[in-house]
Design an enzyme around this catalytic site. Structure first.
Site, PDB file in Angstrom:
ATOM      1  N   HIS A   1      -2.926   2.540   8.380  1.00 55.37           N
ATOM      2  CA  HIS A   1      -3.900   1.687   7.751  1.00 55.37           C
ATOM      3  C   HIS A   1      -4.190   0.425   8.531  1.00 55.37           C
ATOM      4  CE1 HIS A   1      -6.530  -0.594   4.772  1.00 55.37           C
ATOM      5  NE2 HIS A   1      -5.355  -1.462   4.694  1.00 55.37           N
TER       6      HIS A   1
ATOM      7  N   HIS B   1     -13.301  -3.488   3.553  1.00 53.46           N
ATOM      8  CA  HIS B   1     -11.534  -3.650   3.895  1.00 53.46           C
ATOM      9  C   HIS B   1     -10.898  -3.099   5.210  1.00 53.46           C
ATOM     10  CE1 HIS B   1      -7.228  -4.000   1.688  1.00 53.46           C
ATOM     11  NE2 HIS B   1      -7.212  -3.489   3.111  1.00 53.46           N
TER      12      HIS B   1
ATOM     13  N   GLU C   1       0.788  -1.342  -0.173  1.00 51.25           N
ATOM     14  CA  GLU C   1       0.126  -0.068   0.033  1.00 51.25           C
ATOM     15  C   GLU C   1       0.748   1.406  -0.035  1.00 51.25           C
ATOM     16  OE1 GLU C   1      -3.064  -0.644  -0.719  1.00 51.25           O
ATOM     17  OE2 GLU C   1      -3.531  -2.235   0.203  1.00 51.25           O
TER      18      GLU C   1
ATOM     19  N   GLU D   1     -18.460  12.152  21.570  1.00 47.92           N
ATOM     20  CA  GLU D   1     -17.376  12.509  21.221  1.00 47.92           C
ATOM     21  C   GLU D   1     -16.692  12.705  19.647  1.00 47.92           C
ATOM     22  OE1 GLU D   1     -14.866   9.098  22.330  1.00 47.92           O
ATOM     23  OE2 GLU D   1     -12.931  10.202  22.070  1.00 47.92           O
TER      24      GLU D   1
ATOM     25  N   HIS E   1      -7.696  -2.511   9.838  1.00 51.26           N
ATOM     26  CA  HIS E   1      -8.541  -3.314   9.486  1.00 51.26           C
ATOM     27  C   HIS E   1      -9.680  -3.328  10.786  1.00 51.26           C
ATOM     28  CE1 HIS E   1      -6.054  -5.492   6.193  1.00 51.26           C
ATOM     29  NE2 HIS E   1      -6.214  -4.395   5.983  1.00 51.26           N
TER      30      HIS E   1
HETATM   31  P1  13P Z   1       0.905  -5.560   3.210  1.00 49.08           P
HETATM   32  O1  13P Z   1       1.379  -6.754   3.822  1.00 49.08           O
HETATM   33  O2  13P Z   1       1.490  -5.510   1.781  1.00 49.08           O
HETATM   34  O3  13P Z   1       1.322  -4.138   3.861  1.00 49.08           O
HETATM   35  O4  13P Z   1      -0.704  -5.363   2.796  1.00 49.08           O
HETATM   36  C1  13P Z   1      -1.862  -5.572   3.915  1.00 49.08           C
HETATM   37  C2  13P Z   1      -2.853  -4.838   3.681  1.00 49.08           C
HETATM   38  O5  13P Z   1      -3.497  -4.342   4.643  1.00 49.08           O
HETATM   39  C3  13P Z   1      -3.284  -4.761   2.448  1.00 49.08           C
HETATM   40  O6  13P Z   1      -4.337  -3.475   2.368  1.00 49.08           O
HETATM   41 ZN    ZN Z   2      -5.435  -3.716   3.945  1.00 43.32          ZN
END
Ligand code: 13P
Ligand code: ZN
Length: 270
Positions: free
Chosen positions: A139, A210, A116, A169, A141
């Protein structure tokens, strides 16, 4: 040279990544982080004249040539970072041509930066233009945010309103609302361009089914933003399908914004 594993930025990054794993947001190799390092962060810890190898990038980052970032490795697990930072993380400098990066430390097994990287560096470029003190692109999840993206999105107004109404909040922490991208193929320049575009208006971008991107001046700020979104999403998911009697009303959010002096996205309230 001092031990780079004891550098304050490194200690803080390893703790943050470990915490993200513990929260259950970064299964397997899920998630990635980039952290802009200043000269004073690495001085005495890293010989910046020694380039381990040069790694090509798929886009032009000449706008930030010469800048140095700590970046998680592709395919690496946040779970393992604390046990072996040098294999799971890398420190890289954007080369003068903007199309390559110079590895200064890390990725010991021959690995490379996160898939990413386009989204990270394109986001750094747009955020630095807005706020020269921005340093972090995160980033991850987060479970409830992803669940919520299946029920609400991709309307940014609907998504933001739902988050604002779950807890006091929310509007205080992200008065500009959240950006939402429809599902896209990840790891591409296209998703990088789309994410960076969203981050011109907000500091949060949800990737439908995602995950999420958050930015900030430091790790705490980026994490705190994401954590607040995820908490609201959790409240949303805990009460979805219920007859909610006490969502915060539009006029109450307006009262809150007035008292707190919030520069909020006014079109998002009725
Ligand atoms: P990477 O292992 O390449 O960082 O990818 C993980 C991920 O969250 C892809 O969106
Ligand atoms: Zn990801």
């Amino acid at each position: 040279m001092k031990n780079i594993l004891e550098a304050p930025f490194m200690v803080e990054a390893v703790r943050t990544l470990t915490n993200l794993y513990r929260l259950g947001w970064d299964e397997r190799n899920g998630g990635n982080l980039s952290y802009l390092l200043y000269d004073e962060d690495i001085e005495g810890y890293l010989d910046t004249t020694k380039v381990i190898r040069t790694i090509p990038m798929s886009f032009d980052a000449s706008e930030i040539a010469g800048k140095v970032f700590l970046v998680t490795g592709t395919g690496k697990y946040f779970k393992n970072v604390q046990y072996d930072p040098e294999n799971n993380l890398g420190i890289l400098r954007i080369a003068a041509d903007g199309k390559n990066c110079e590895l200064l430390w890390g990725y010991r097994d021959g690995g490379k930066f996160t898939s990413e990287l386009p989204a990270h560096l394109m986001s750094h470029m747009v955020r630095l233009a807005i706020d020269p003190s921005n340093r972090v692109v995160m980033h991850t999840h987060p479970t409830n945010t992803i669940a919520m993206s299946m029920i609400v999105g991709p309307s940014e107004r609907d998504f933001t309103r739902a988050l604002w109404k779950m807890q006091t909040e929310s509007i205080v922490v992200f008065p500009e609302g959240v950006g939402v991208l429809p599902w896209m193929v990840c790891g591409t320049n296209d998703i990088g361009i789309a994410t960076a575009e969203k981050l011109k208006e907000t500091r949060i971008c949800v990737w439908t089914t995602h995950g999420i991107y958050g930015v900030g001046r430091d790790l705490d700020e980026a994490f705190g933003l994401i954590e607040t979104v995820e908490k609201a999403a959790q409240l949303y998911m805990l009460t979805v399908g219920c007859d909610r009697k006490n969502e915060i009303k539009d006029n109450e959010l307006k009262d809150l914004a007035a008292v707190f002096g919030l520069n909020y996205k006014t079109e998002y309230l009725d």
